[in-house]
Design an enzyme around this catalytic site. Structure first.
Site, PDB file in Angstrom:
ATOM      1  N   GLU A 225       0.871  -1.173   0.000  1.00 29.85           N
ATOM      2  CA  GLU A 225       0.000   0.000   0.000  1.00 29.85           C
ATOM      3  C   GLU A 225       0.904   1.219   0.000  1.00 29.85           C
ATOM      4  OE1 GLU A 225      -2.849  -0.536  -0.660  1.00 29.85           O
ATOM      5  OE2 GLU A 225      -3.200  -2.582   0.004  1.00 29.85           O
ATOM      6  N   CYS A 259      -2.145   9.118   3.211  1.00 33.36           N
ATOM      7  CA  CYS A 259      -1.708   8.564   1.928  1.00 33.36           C
ATOM      8  C   CYS A 259      -2.737   8.772   0.826  1.00 33.36           C
ATOM      9  CB  CYS A 259      -1.376   7.084   2.065  1.00 33.36           C
ATOM     10  SG  CYS A 259      -2.715   6.060   2.694  1.00 33.36           S
TER      11      CYS A 259
END
Length: 478
Positions: A225, A259
């Site tokens: 990720e 993020c």
């Protein structure tokens, strides 16, 4: 005769804490096999109880690691999704675990076929600092649901939170089921080289490449990720001030250290300055003050603060219009006020690098085709946001772009949904977890074919004769 007590001992021969725990968990996998549904529910309940009982200390400790972090941001962005995720998994896990019946081929009947989901074994999780609870315990939920044993490596940039998680999880779980390994970059580097059955890493693309290379030595499958420059596309038909406020909420949550935060805004050329002003006006309403405001989060470290400050000054020096909401005391608290950059140079750091802070550059476009070309000219992002009231236009944007996930007329919120997968694509990552997708990602789908008592497949064998030819004619045609 035994070795002398003064004999040198090779450090390489002494297993590290991580190696010791991995051996312990591997032995437990071999001895106990796959846990039952009841055992998995018990583990999930233990994790849920931990979060609820120690809610206050978790919130306070995260804030200490940041310098200042709003309690509401930790509760909204970390604890609430964790609690919702556990409850969702508990509700559906029994159904997910049931073997699925499949249809055996006609030539191989009578027989039965099924797919059963088995634990992979020992799963390693390398978590980042920006959401040190959600991105450490979120993968743990899926790993426990899939019946795995788990080793967690929190970030060294949030050492108090890492130590607290280590202590709390040790109270609820035996070390051979869940364990936390703490330490700096050297420990993280070694952690990525261990022979896990699966390794899940959340962090930068640069470090993600290193983790993947290290895992390849053992052919360890990875879920990455990562991040990238997630765009927010503001279409002309959407109310400008409404878009600006919604984007400001998502962009400046956790001071942009998210993020999936909007990394740059695509705005019609003639609306760029008005949009910039509207974002900062909204930010000033959300955060009337920056210094001394417990609702506005500090930048995690001095190094990150200097990087972001340099990014703003570079853009200013390159001729960008810098629109900012801040006050003189912010720097002393390692805070950077909400900032929008208009007409920054294309080669500026703000438009080349993932920002990971409260800075929003505006990229202008002429028409929707132009905007989509600008998005597709960059690597596939972790998230994409589109603001429009025209459903056909929205569908066109979704069909012509690629991203890990998307939210329409909002930001960030797709990540918090327990029944939606979370993951990247291309340079923003590989693999997805959360909910059912997390269970599947951290399970092995074992196929089993069971031949019936009167199965004749053993007759289709050398020396090949009439029966074989009859079967091939039936299945392949003349």
């Amino acid at each position: 005769m035994g070795a002398s007590s003064t004999s040198p001992i090779s450090l390489a021969a002494v297993p590290s804490e991580a190696e010791r725990i991995l051996a312990l968990q591997r032995a437990a996998v071999a001895e106990h096999g796959a846990p039952s549904l009841a055992e998995r529910i018990l583990a999930l309940d233990a994790l849920l109880g931990l979060i609820k009982k120690h809610r206050q200390s978790l919130v306070e400790t995260v804030s200490l690691d940041f310098g200042t972090r709003a309690a509401a941001e930790t509760e909204l962005g970390e604890l609430m999704p964790l609690v919702a995720g556990i409850k969702h998994v508990r509700r559906h896990l029994g159904r997910w675990m049931k073997p699925q019946r499949r249809r055996p081929g006609l030539a191989f009947r009578p027989a039965s076929a099924r797919v059963a989901y088995q634990p992979l074994g020992v799963v390693g999780v390398m978590a980042p600092w920006n959401y040190p609870l959600f991105l450490t315990l979120g993968p743990l939920i899926d790993a426990l649901a899939a019946g795995n044993r788990v080793m967690l490596k929190p970030s060294e940039l949030t050492p108090r939170t890492a130590a607290l998680l280590k202590n709390l999880l040790a109270e609820r779980f035996e070390e051979d089921q869940v364990a936390v390994v703490t330490g700096g970059p050297d420990v993280a580097a070694q952690f990525s080289t261990l022979d896990f059955d699966h390794l899940l890493f959340t962090g930068s693309s640069k470090v993600g490449r290193q983790v993947m290379a290290a895992a390849a030595a053992h052919l360890t499958p990875v879920t990455l990720e990562l991040g990238g420059k997630s765009p927010v596309l503001v279409c002309r038909d959407y109310p400008l001030k409404k878009a600006a406020r919604t984007i400001a909420i998502g962009k400046f949550f956790n001071a942009g250290q998210t993020c999936v935060a909007p990394d740059y805004a695509l705005v019609p050329t003639d609306l760029a300055d008005a949009f910039a002003d509207a974002v900062i006006e909204a930010a000033a309403e959300l955060y009337p003050a920056i210094a001394g405001n417990a609702d506005y989060t500090s930048i995690i470290s001095g190094r990150h603060y200097q990087r972001l400050s340099g990014m703003i000054e570079e853009a200013r020096g390159g001729g960008a219009r810098v629109v900012q909401h801040t006050d003189p005391g912010a720097a002393a608290e390692r805070k950077i006020g909400p900032t929008v950059l208009v007409r920054a140079r294309e080669d500026s750091a703000a438009l080349r690098e993932e920002i990971f802070g409260p800075i929003l550059p505006i990229v202008t476009y002429d028409d929707l085709d132009h905007a989509i070309r600008l998005i597709n000219a960059r690597p596939k992002p972790l998230a994409l946001y589109c603001f429009s009231t025209d459903s056909a236009k929205v569908e066109g944007v979704l069909q012509r772009t690629r991203s890990g996930g998307a939210t329409i007329n909002g930001t960030l919120l797709h990540v918090t949904q327990a029944d939606l997968p979370f993951g990247g694509v291309g340079e923003s990552g590989m693999g997805a977890y959360h909910g059912r997708e997390g269970f599947l990602r951290l399970s092995h789908a074992r196929a089993t074919l069971e031949l019936g008592r009167f199965n004749m497949s053993d007759r289709i064998a050398a020396p090949y004769g009439k029966l074989t030819r009859a079967v091939t004619r039936l299945l392949l045609g003349k």
